[in-house]
Design a protein around this motif. Sequence first.
Motif, mmCIF file in Angstrom:
data_model
loop_
_atom_site.group_PDB
_atom_site.id
_atom_site.type_symbol
_atom_site.label_atom_id
_atom_site.label_comp_id
_atom_site.label_asym_id
_atom_site.label_seq_id
_atom_site.Cartn_x
_atom_site.Cartn_y
_atom_site.Cartn_z
ATOM 1 N N GLN A 124 46.976 21.241 33.285
ATOM 2 C CA GLN A 124 45.768 21.994 34.147
ATOM 3 C C GLN A 124 45.369 22.033 35.857
ATOM 4 O O GLN A 124 44.879 22.254 36.105
ATOM 5 C CB GLN A 124 44.708 20.024 33.601
ATOM 6 C CG GLN A 124 42.754 21.367 33.921
ATOM 7 C CD GLN A 124 42.312 22.460 33.003
ATOM 8 O OE1 GLN A 124 43.355 22.351 32.006
ATOM 9 N NE2 GLN A 124 42.204 23.569 33.203
ATOM 10 N N ARG A 125 45.921 21.410 36.295
ATOM 11 C CA ARG A 125 45.786 21.505 38.097
ATOM 12 C C ARG A 125 46.572 22.861 38.490
ATOM 13 O O ARG A 125 45.807 23.900 39.600
ATOM 14 C CB ARG A 125 46.662 20.273 38.675
ATOM 15 C CG ARG A 125 45.553 18.810 38.698
ATOM 16 C CD ARG A 125 46.040 17.839 39.412
ATOM 17 N NE ARG A 125 45.707 16.578 39.740
ATOM 18 C CZ ARG A 125 45.306 15.687 40.255
ATOM 19 N NH1 ARG A 125 47.065 15.725 41.231
ATOM 20 N NH2 ARG A 125 44.682 14.539 40.202
ATOM 21 N N ASN A 139 44.373 25.400 37.073
ATOM 22 C CA ASN A 139 43.013 25.473 38.173
ATOM 23 C C ASN A 139 43.120 26.360 39.598
ATOM 24 O O ASN A 139 41.995 26.397 40.491
ATOM 25 C CB ASN A 139 42.422 24.019 38.514
ATOM 26 C CG ASN A 139 41.452 23.725 37.010
ATOM 27 O OD1 ASN A 139 41.897 24.706 36.506
ATOM 28 N ND2 ASN A 139 41.609 22.420 36.825
ATOM 29 N N ILE A 140 44.579 26.307 40.076
ATOM 30 C CA ILE A 140 44.893 27.110 41.499
ATOM 31 C C ILE A 140 44.217 28.297 41.535
ATOM 32 O O ILE A 140 44.429 29.320 40.694
ATOM 33 C CB ILE A 140 46.305 26.714 41.201
ATOM 34 C CG1 ILE A 140 46.348 25.465 41.654
ATOM 35 C CG2 ILE A 140 46.640 27.694 42.960
ATOM 36 C CD1 ILE A 140 48.285 25.102 41.359
ATOM 37 N N HIS A 193 42.538 28.938 47.677
ATOM 38 C CA HIS A 193 43.332 27.569 47.272
ATOM 39 C C HIS A 193 44.828 27.554 48.360
ATOM 40 O O HIS A 193 45.239 27.265 48.999
ATOM 41 C CB HIS A 193 43.573 27.085 45.955
ATOM 42 C CG HIS A 193 42.282 26.227 45.189
ATOM 43 N ND1 HIS A 193 42.487 26.340 43.938
ATOM 44 C CD2 HIS A 193 41.070 25.793 45.942
ATOM 45 C CE1 HIS A 193 40.993 25.677 43.832
ATOM 46 N NE2 HIS A 193 40.003 25.868 44.620
ATOM 47 N N SER A 201 46.194 23.679 47.022
ATOM 48 C CA SER A 201 46.735 23.690 46.143
ATOM 49 C C SER A 201 46.602 22.889 45.402
ATOM 50 O O SER A 201 46.892 22.516 44.360
ATOM 51 C CB SER A 201 47.757 24.858 46.029
ATOM 52 O OG SER A 201 48.782 24.356 46.530
ATOM 53 N N GLY A 202 46.830 22.128 46.187
ATOM 54 C CA GLY A 202 47.680 20.263 45.655
ATOM 55 C C GLY A 202 48.994 20.374 45.621
ATOM 56 O O GLY A 202 49.613 19.192 45.103
ATOM 57 N N THR A 260 54.886 18.870 40.257
ATOM 58 C CA THR A 260 53.492 19.038 39.476
ATOM 59 C C THR A 260 52.258 18.878 40.495
ATOM 60 O O THR A 260 52.858 18.582 41.910
ATOM 61 C CB THR A 260 53.010 17.915 38.455
ATOM 62 O OG1 THR A 260 53.317 16.184 39.045
ATOM 63 C CG2 THR A 260 53.114 18.136 37.261
ATOM 64 N N PRO A 261 51.475 19.227 40.807
ATOM 65 C CA PRO A 261 50.261 19.519 42.084
ATOM 66 C C PRO A 261 50.458 17.521 42.627
ATOM 67 O O PRO A 261 50.000 17.150 41.831
ATOM 68 C CB PRO A 261 49.052 19.952 41.699
ATOM 69 C CG PRO A 261 49.643 21.571 40.727
ATOM 70 C CD PRO A 261 50.561 20.396 40.239
ATOM 71 N N ASN A 286 47.655 16.779 43.913
ATOM 72 C CA ASN A 286 46.268 16.028 44.727
ATOM 73 C C ASN A 286 45.351 17.661 44.038
ATOM 74 O O ASN A 286 46.119 18.393 42.823
ATOM 75 C CB ASN A 286 45.938 16.790 46.087
ATOM 76 C CG ASN A 286 46.543 15.550 46.824
ATOM 77 O OD1 ASN A 286 46.147 14.243 47.344
ATOM 78 N ND2 ASN A 286 47.790 16.338 47.533
ATOM 79 N N VAL A 287 44.301 17.640 43.922
ATOM 80 C CA VAL A 287 43.163 18.343 42.632
ATOM 81 C C VAL A 287 42.880 19.502 43.721
ATOM 82 O O VAL A 287 42.891 19.248 45.219
ATOM 83 C CB VAL A 287 42.181 18.256 42.538
ATOM 84 C CG1 VAL A 287 40.760 18.486 41.502
ATOM 85 C CG2 VAL A 287 42.530 16.412 41.759
ATOM 86 N N PRO A 288 43.480 20.495 43.293
ATOM 87 C CA PRO A 288 43.433 21.849 44.171
ATOM 88 C C PRO A 288 41.936 21.787 44.711
ATOM 89 O O PRO A 288 40.713 21.506 44.295
ATOM 90 C CB PRO A 288 42.976 22.598 43.241
ATOM 91 C CG PRO A 288 44.412 22.068 41.946
ATOM 92 C CD PRO A 288 43.695 21.093 41.676
#
Length: 612
Positions: A368-369, A372-373, A377, A383-384, A413-414, A416-418
């Motif tokens: 999901q992260r 969501n980019i 971002h 971008s995370g 995987t990212p 951080n949250v984008p």
Amino acid sequence: MAADNPPFVARHSLTSSQYQDLFSSLTQQYYRLLYISGYTVSNEERFAAYFEKSSGPSQICRHGMNSSQYQQAFDDATTKKYNLVLVNGYTDSNGDDKYVAIWEKPAGSAPSLVARHGMTTEQYQKEFNDWTGKGFRLTHVSGYAYKNSARYAAIFEKVTNSPTWSARHGLTANQYQAEFNAQTKAGFVLVLVSGYFVNGIDYYAAIFEKKASYLWVARHAMSSKTYQGEFTNNHYQGYRLKVICGYAKGNTDLYAAIWENPNMKGKDLSFIDSQIQDYMSKNSTPGLSIAITYQERLVFAKGFGYADKATSEEVHPNHLFRIASVSKSMTAIAIMKLIEQGKFSLNSKVFGSSGLLETIYGSKPYGQRVLNITVKHLLEHTSGFSNDGGDPMFMNTDLSQKDLISWVLDNRTPKNVPGTTYEYLNFGYTLLGRIIEKSSGQTYELFLRNQIFNNVSQTSKMLIGGDSIADKKPNEVTYYPSSAYNLLLRRMDAHGGWIARPMDLVCILTRTDQSNIKPDILNSNTITTMWTGSSANSGYGKGWILDSTYRGHNGAMSGTIAFLVRRNNGISYAFTVNIRPTDDSFAFKCKAVLDAIVDAVDTWPSYDLFEK
């Protein structure tokens, strides 16, 4: 240009037909020939000339004349009351003497004048003694070879209120340099130099005057490439060519020249040089190039040190350098242009079935992260994704760009949250490059060259660089140490792949700065958005560092540092360096030097040196 800086054209190594075509074209555009010399290289007559678009007396100009043709032209011009102002001799491929000359018709009474040509050394010395003894002075002299001995052509005039002057001839290169040093130390100015080869030795004749003058520089025994570099360096500092003498040693053409500077103060040029040289010395810097604009006019550019230490090639403003992460600002401009064209928005998603890059990359389902980019971002480094485990753009050197992107999406995987956390990420700009390609239908490089750089004067020379020293582009510098060629520059295209001249970079700023002086290639609201920081980092916008005093971006990688700066006071500058100094690995110390320079110069010339 301002009234005291009329347009000019300087050319060298022209064949007779090329020179004639140029002369015909320029004189139709109201240019005047101010200096010309002839010489023979590889059995072909060549010409070096300087034209200026300025008012002045009516002229008669001739080239490629043998001795009798020159004498006839002289007699005809004298009958028409034209005065000889220049005569330069040279030897053609048959060993015969040839001449180029300029006559002008004075508006009022003309000074008494005597001209001689084809003189041996002894004859010239006698004529010199005789005429100076009668109150005449030497105003022009040309040395050349004829049948393995020196010959001279000269003009003597009876001039009232002439400054103190001295003249020398038959000097070897070492003797000429010693004489030059002695004369300039005594306050004399070099006003004419003529180089000529006799029996394999280069000799020089010169005229010096003791007078007030603009700042001036002179060089001799320059190869064609060295002369062109010197000309370029001097031109972008405000110097104007006054004398150009071409001469040949066998199949090699050499040049002696004099320039003077009516535009910059000597103290300012000395300060610029001292500041840059001090930085280079402290940081063991091979080569460095700078460009400065004031109110969107290119007012100064100069190269320092070596473009290539092995060949002693000196840097001049036309040398291309890697600009590393300054490339990100170029990518950001392209993204904002596509947004203006309605291709997508800042909030457009990057990945997934409805994303700009869809599911082209990677073999695993996106989390999901990742889904969501957004474009925003990536531009803002939020971008995370993280560089934990290493910057992926410098890893997996066996992977292509496409495979590397897939590897990152499959293996990281990212963190951080984008949109919540700023982390500087080269990988994000690599993705932006692919968005540009997908949305435009062109390669990243071609889109920027066609849609951005070709629409901004002179920046069309910008290119994506090569990976190896064998991939060097014409006029590109060499980078140090050799490990600088271990980088995969083309894989880094959108985040660090461009090569450019500093004056290309400041030219881009003149078209993206919200000034009304030159039209921008982005609208004002777009630039405001580009220069607005994120909630995660107010000091970084979309591809630009944001500071209370400037907008810009630095760049650094092995073999390179660079910086592009738009200050709030109407001054912009850029610099490039062909090493990454240990004590200035992110270019901020060099930036401080440029800040000191632009703060110290209180008056910049009124001209604009950008190519038209």
